[in-house]
Scaffold this active site. Sequence first.
Site: not given
Length: 176
Positions: A7, A9
């Site tokens: 992922d 952020d």
Amino acid sequence: MKLLILDRDGVINYDSDAYIKNLDEWRPLPGAVDAIARLSKAGWTIAVATNQSGLARGYFDQAALDAMHERLRQLVAEQGGELGLIVHCPHGPDDGCDCRKPKPGMLQQIAAHYGVSLAGVWFVGDSSGDLKAALAVDCQPVLVKTGKGLLTLAQPLPAGTLVFDDLAAVASQLIH
């Protein structure tokens, strides 16, 4: 192929409830760029799957997102590494797409790009949506305590979820 999916952020860069809207707001977490470079140099292919509903909400445009990803690629390259495919979901939460995590569309896109099965591939995230997306395609769910990770850790986790302090700790585990 040794594939690792991340992922963005909260795993690679600082997250913000107000969204990361431009290059000035995009700041890597301590050790994250180095971790990606170390993994790359150790033979890992690193892909990124990131929800970016700020596009649908009009908070930033595709050029701003591309600039952030180009900066990330540049920082990794400066340390001798390479970042693989970056896929993003540009949709809002109510758009009904199949790519927004916890839906598995972006992970399936990465699998198709590399022509691999995702069974057992580690997907590193900081939210329950990341973990659910991992499970949907038989990835190994991995939670880091950065970003929203500590909040996620306070909830019940899917069975078998691995937990690490940060991306650097994940890299250290994978590079023997």
